[in-house]
Design a protein around this motif. Structure first.
Motif: not given
Length: 509
Positions: A69-93
């Motif tokens: 479910x994750x999507x990698x936005x960008x990666x620069x050296x040791x840093x990686x920015x990742x988007x994690x899908x919150x479907x079914x995880x987030x308790x909001x609504x």
């Protein structure tokens, strides 16, 4: 059928095989990205495969599904920015929250998911941004509310007693005022304001608690320690006692001190519920609950039998004696209360040396002291010590679960305007209407290098040990001394060959 197979794969003990088969089953799903996907179809308990993996504590399957479910936005050296899908995880609504399912399950492995990405980051963000401030404000508000109720009880309307005493042991000097006499002065009007606040607070408590009981079920709502089950019983009973006191005040029925005293004890004991918001005190609330509803409840059955037997014996012994010389056992209820005090060593053994006491009193009291004080109280201390040891090993894990349960509770009860949704909408990145949590991972190359060294040296140790074992197997017919020397030689060789590697690892560290 495909959805059933996915649920069965989540429960498989061979997690690597289950992950491969899970991926194979989804490859034949025609609606993989649509609303009819096999992954979104719940079972009879309302659990999708993702939620079932959390409830069962299958951390391998959970991480496998999160990687999909994750999507990698960008990666620069040791840093990686990742988007994690919150479907079914987030308790909001969410009617059946994933976080609430994890903390309410009886499997300890499920609570390990709370320490995994992105659940850990999501809970930390919610708790630090809104959960902790709201919970601290709620704690302060409840303490002020209890102070108001206590003051109303302390200054309740009383008047001097006018009737004659019916017994020499009658010690009552004040009685309750009637409703018409209770609200005449300015002080009475101030007390009336406090009483109205108390009654309104009790009604609000019932309005907030009853819907959750109907939604979750009484057994699950009151039986889960992490969800605060015993405290829910306390606060609901407290609210009912307040309403009973109000009815007795309005109808002029005497005896309001009974529900009022119960309400005072229950209301102030419920303050311990708010200790779960603090890491220093949170685990102790669970420890107290487990001791009261586990060790103490079992011990009370044994204590009741001992007290009932010895209290009856004491009453029979002093039944023919003058109650003025030793009044602790003058009737049966007083004998039970005195024996209870003796059991807990609150008072010493009653004696009057100016008169002759029955001989059987000394015999029975000797047996009672041995059984109650030396045996049963030490048994209770040992039981509570064992519970303390078990809970102490899980204190950090239990506190994290308490924080999650408190966060979900606040998120459900507070208005949406006070608790906005966390995350990033997928439309900003062309990922649809789903919500995502952005997490920045830092990969330390030195850490991976050291882990590679460690695995290499461990493999070298295993190979050397296997070679030494093969040599010992071939030379099985050699005498015992030669076997011992060969074994020690093989081990020393193994240690020498990997010694340099471990030194390199220490220097890198």
């Amino acid at each position: 059928i495909g959805n059933t197979v996915l649920h069965i794969l989540v429960l498989q003990p061979n997690k690597t095989f289950a992950c491969h088969m899970y991926s194979l089953m989804l490859s034949y799903d025609r609606n993989k990205d649509g609303p009819g996907s096999l992954e979104l179809i719940p079972n009879n308990e309302g659990l999708t495969p993702f939620k079932l993996a959390g409830v069962e504590g299958n951390t391998v399957m959970f991480q496998y599904l999160m990687q999909k479910r994750k999507h990698i936005l960008w990666s620069f050296g040791p840093l990686t920015s990742v988007l994690y899908d919150l479907t079914e995880i987030d308790s909001w609504a969410e009617d059946q929250s994933f976080l609430e399912l994890i903390v309410s399950t009886k499997k300890r492995e499920a609570r390990q998911i709370l320490d995994l990405t992105p659940v850990k980051e999501l809970v930390s963000l919610k708790w630090n941004m809104y959960g902790r401030p709201y919970f601290c404000f709620l704690t302060l508000f409840y303490i002020l509310y209890m102070v108001c109720f206590t003051m109303c009880c302390v200054y309740r309307p009383l008047k001097p007693r006018t009737g004659n005493k019916t017994s020499s042991r009658d010690n009552t000097i004040y009685v309750q005022k009637m409703l018409q006499e209770s609200y005449l002065t300015y002080e009475d009007e101030l007390r009336l304001v406090g009483e109205l606040i108390t009654v309104i607070g009790a009604i609000v408590i019932l309005i907030l608690e009853i819907p959750d009981i109907l939604r979750v079920g009484a057994a699950k709502y009151f039986g889960q320690t992490i969800l605060g089950g015993p405290f829910h019983i306390i606060v609901i009973t407290y609210a009912c006692m307040i309403l009973v006191t109000m009815v007795m005040r309005l109808t002029g029925i005497t005896g309001e001190v009974v529900p009022m005293s119960f309400a005072l004890v229950l209301g102030w004991c419920n303050v311990m519920y708010f200790a779960r918001g603090f890491q220093m005190l949170g685990p102790f609330t669970i420890m107290i609950q487990k001791m009261i509803f586990g060790d103490l409840m079992r011990f009370c059955w044994l204590m009741a039998v001992v007290i009932l037997g010895f209290a009856s014996a004491f009453y029979i012994i002093f039944q023919t004696e003058n109650p003025k010389n030793l009044g602790q056992f003058y009737n049966y209820p007083m004998s039970l209360f005195t024996t209870f005090e003796l059991f807990l060593t609150i008072i010493d053994g009653p004696a009057n040396y100016d008169v002759d006491l029955p001989f059987m009193y000394s015999v029975v009291y000797f047996a009672f002291a041995i059984i109650a004080t030396l045996l049963m109280l030490n048994l209770l201390i040992a039981m509570m010590g064992d519970t303390h040891w078990r809970v102490a090993h899980e204190r950090d894990e239990l506190w994290r679960a308490q924080v999650v349960a408190t966060t979900v509770m606040l998120e459900r009860k507070l208005p949406r305007c006070l608790w906005p949704r966390f995350g990033i909408c997928g439309r900003d990145y062309g990922l649809g209407d789903r919500w995502y949590l952005r997490v920045e991972d830092r990969v330390d190359p030195n850490k991976h290098k050291m882990m590679w060294y460690t695995e290499a040296f461990k493999a070298q140790d295993r190979d050397n040990y296997d070679k030494g074992s093969e040599k010992l197997e071939i030379n099985r017919n050699i005498v015992y001394k030669k076997e011992v020397s060969a074994l020690s030689l093989s081990r020393s060789t193994s240690r020498t060959s990997s010694h340099r590697g471990w030194e390199i690892l220490r220097r890198n560290t």
